[in-house]
Write a protein that holds these residues in place. Structure first.
Motif, short mmCIF file in Angstrom:
data_model
loop_
_atom_site.label_atom_id
_atom_site.label_comp_id
_atom_site.label_asym_id
_atom_site.label_seq_id
_atom_site.Cartn_x
_atom_site.Cartn_y
_atom_site.Cartn_z
N ARG A 6 0.84 -1.20 0.00
CA ARG A 6 0.00 0.00 0.00
C ARG A 6 0.88 1.26 0.00
NH1 ARG A 6 -5.58 0.82 2.83
NH2 ARG A 6 -6.00 -0.51 1.07
N ARG A 7 1.93 1.26 0.80
CA ARG A 7 2.85 2.41 0.85
C ARG A 7 3.49 2.60 -0.53
NH1 ARG A 7 5.48 1.49 5.94
NH2 ARG A 7 6.23 -0.33 4.84
N SER A 8 3.90 1.49 -1.14
CA SER A 8 4.49 1.55 -2.48
C SER A 8 3.51 2.13 -3.48
CB SER A 8 4.91 0.13 -2.91
OG SER A 8 5.30 0.12 -4.27
N LEU A 9 2.27 1.70 -3.41
CA LEU A 9 1.25 2.20 -4.33
C LEU A 9 1.04 3.70 -4.16
CD1 LEU A 9 -0.92 1.76 -6.48
CD2 LEU A 9 -2.51 1.17 -4.62
N TRP A 10 0.95 4.18 -2.94
CA TRP A 10 0.76 5.61 -2.69
C TRP A 10 1.93 6.42 -3.24
CZ3 TRP A 10 -3.35 8.33 -1.81
CH2 TRP A 10 -4.47 7.73 -1.23
N LEU A 11 3.13 5.95 -3.00
CA LEU A 11 4.30 6.66 -3.52
C LEU A 11 4.29 6.68 -5.04
CD1 LEU A 11 7.03 5.40 -1.05
CD2 LEU A 11 6.19 7.74 -1.27
N ARG A 12 3.99 5.54 -5.65
CA ARG A 12 3.94 5.48 -7.11
C ARG A 12 2.83 6.36 -7.67
NH1 ARG A 12 2.71 0.37 -8.48
NH2 ARG A 12 2.54 -0.40 -6.35
N MET A 13 1.72 6.49 -6.96
CA MET A 13 0.66 7.40 -7.40
C MET A 13 1.12 8.85 -7.34
SD MET A 13 -2.94 5.55 -6.17
CE MET A 13 -2.95 6.38 -4.64
N ILE A 14 1.88 9.21 -6.32
CA ILE A 14 2.44 10.57 -6.23
C ILE A 14 3.40 10.81 -7.38
CG2 ILE A 14 3.91 12.12 -4.87
CD1 ILE A 14 2.65 10.72 -2.35
N TYR A 15 4.28 9.83 -7.63
CA TYR A 15 5.20 9.96 -8.77
C TYR A 15 4.41 10.16 -10.06
CZ TYR A 15 8.92 7.65 -5.92
OH TYR A 15 9.84 7.30 -4.97
N ALA A 16 3.38 9.34 -10.24
CA ALA A 16 2.58 9.40 -11.48
C ALA A 16 1.91 10.76 -11.64
CB ALA A 16 1.56 8.27 -11.49
N LEU A 17 1.38 11.30 -10.56
CA LEU A 17 0.75 12.62 -10.64
C LEU A 17 1.75 13.70 -11.04
CD1 LEU A 17 -1.69 12.56 -7.60
CD2 LEU A 17 -2.29 12.65 -10.03
N CYS A 18 2.93 13.63 -10.49
CA CYS A 18 3.97 14.61 -10.86
C CYS A 18 4.36 14.44 -12.33
CB CYS A 18 5.19 14.45 -9.95
SG CYS A 18 4.87 14.94 -8.24
N LEU A 19 4.53 13.19 -12.75
CA LEU A 19 4.88 12.95 -14.15
C LEU A 19 3.74 13.34 -15.08
CD1 LEU A 19 6.65 9.50 -13.74
CD2 LEU A 19 7.74 11.65 -14.44
N LEU A 20 2.50 13.19 -14.64
CA LEU A 20 1.36 13.60 -15.43
C LEU A 20 1.35 15.11 -15.64
CD1 LEU A 20 -1.16 12.52 -16.87
CD2 LEU A 20 -2.40 12.87 -14.72
N GLY A 21 1.68 15.86 -14.59
CA GLY A 21 1.80 17.31 -14.72
C GLY A 21 2.89 17.70 -15.70
N ALA A 22 4.02 17.00 -15.63
CA ALA A 22 5.12 17.27 -16.56
C ALA A 22 4.71 16.92 -17.99
CB ALA A 22 6.36 16.48 -16.15
N THR A 23 4.02 15.80 -18.15
CA THR A 23 3.54 15.40 -19.48
C THR A 23 2.63 16.47 -20.06
OG1 THR A 23 3.68 13.05 -18.92
CG2 THR A 23 2.24 13.64 -20.75
N TYR A 24 1.74 16.98 -19.24
CA TYR A 24 0.82 18.04 -19.68
C TYR A 24 1.61 19.25 -20.18
CZ TYR A 24 -2.71 21.71 -19.43
OH TYR A 24 -3.54 22.77 -19.72
N ALA A 60 6.81 6.13 -18.21
CA ALA A 60 7.11 5.90 -16.79
C ALA A 60 5.83 5.74 -15.98
CB ALA A 60 7.96 7.04 -16.24
N ILE A 61 4.81 6.54 -16.29
CA ILE A 61 3.53 6.43 -15.58
C ILE A 61 2.95 5.03 -15.75
CG2 ILE A 61 1.13 7.23 -15.50
CD1 ILE A 61 2.23 10.03 -16.34
N VAL A 62 2.92 4.55 -16.97
CA VAL A 62 2.40 3.20 -17.22
C VAL A 62 3.22 2.16 -16.47
CG1 VAL A 62 2.05 1.45 -19.01
CG2 VAL A 62 1.36 3.81 -19.44
N LEU A 63 4.54 2.27 -16.57
CA LEU A 63 5.40 1.29 -15.91
C LEU A 63 5.25 1.31 -14.40
CD1 LEU A 63 8.70 1.52 -18.00
CD2 LEU A 63 7.00 -0.33 -17.99
N LEU A 64 4.96 2.47 -13.82
CA LEU A 64 4.79 2.54 -12.37
C LEU A 64 3.71 1.59 -11.87
CD1 LEU A 64 5.13 6.37 -11.77
CD2 LEU A 64 6.59 4.58 -10.77
N PHE A 65 2.75 1.24 -12.74
CA PHE A 65 1.66 0.37 -12.33
C PHE A 65 1.71 -1.02 -12.98
CE2 PHE A 65 0.36 4.77 -11.81
CZ PHE A 65 0.18 4.77 -10.44
N VAL A 66 2.34 -1.11 -14.15
CA VAL A 66 2.44 -2.39 -14.84
C VAL A 66 3.70 -3.15 -14.41
CG1 VAL A 66 2.64 -3.47 -17.12
CG2 VAL A 66 1.12 -1.54 -16.79
N ARG A 67 4.79 -2.44 -14.32
CA ARG A 67 6.09 -2.98 -13.88
C ARG A 67 6.65 -2.01 -12.86
NH1 ARG A 67 5.57 -7.80 -15.55
NH2 ARG A 67 5.92 -8.27 -17.73
#
Length: 125
Positions: A6-24, A60-67
């Motif tokens: 669960r901790r890993s998932l939360w951290l990866r979600m934070i990473y993904a949100l930051c990367l999503l902002g950068a992608t935008y 990277a966002i996709v990989l954070l959840f797939v791999r």
């Protein structure tokens, strides 16, 4: 206490949100200036990297959840290289300080949490 997964998932979600902002942000630049823009005359290695982030960040966002482990390592590599290049650009040409500081803060966060974020354990079936 939160489980490792669960901790890993939360951290990866934070990473993904930051990367999503950068992608935008990268998508806005590509939409306005196209893929070959030189950012006002910056060197090719800088502009190529910044434009490539339009595709690398979503990967990277996709990989954070797939791999998860691969996604965490790619996220760490992206932000480390981005801060290094942006540091050089800041030193040589100047840069928006607020954006640069946000990237440095994200780098520090990822460096401090990447091991925990990579400790993904798949749920037993």
């Amino acid at each position: 206490m939160m489980s490792v997964s669960r901790r890993s998932l939360w951290l990866r979600m934070i990473y993904a949100l930051c990367l999503l902002g950068a992608t935008y942000n990268h998508l806005l630049i590509v939409a306005e200036y196209d893929w070959g823009w030189d950012y006002g005359g910056l060197p090719v290695f800088v502009t190529t990297f910044w434009t490539a982030l339009t595709l690398i960040d979503p990967l990277a966002i996709v990989l954070l959840f797939v791999r998860p482990r691969g996604g965490v390592i790619l996220t760490l590599a992206i932000i480390a290289v981005d801060v290094a290049i942006n540091s050089w650009v800041a030193w040589r040409y100047g840069i928006d300080l607020a954006t640069f500081l946000a990237q440095v803060c994200f780098l520090i966060f990822v460096v401090c949490t990447w091991r925990m974020a990579a400790q993904y354990r798949a749920s037993p079936r």
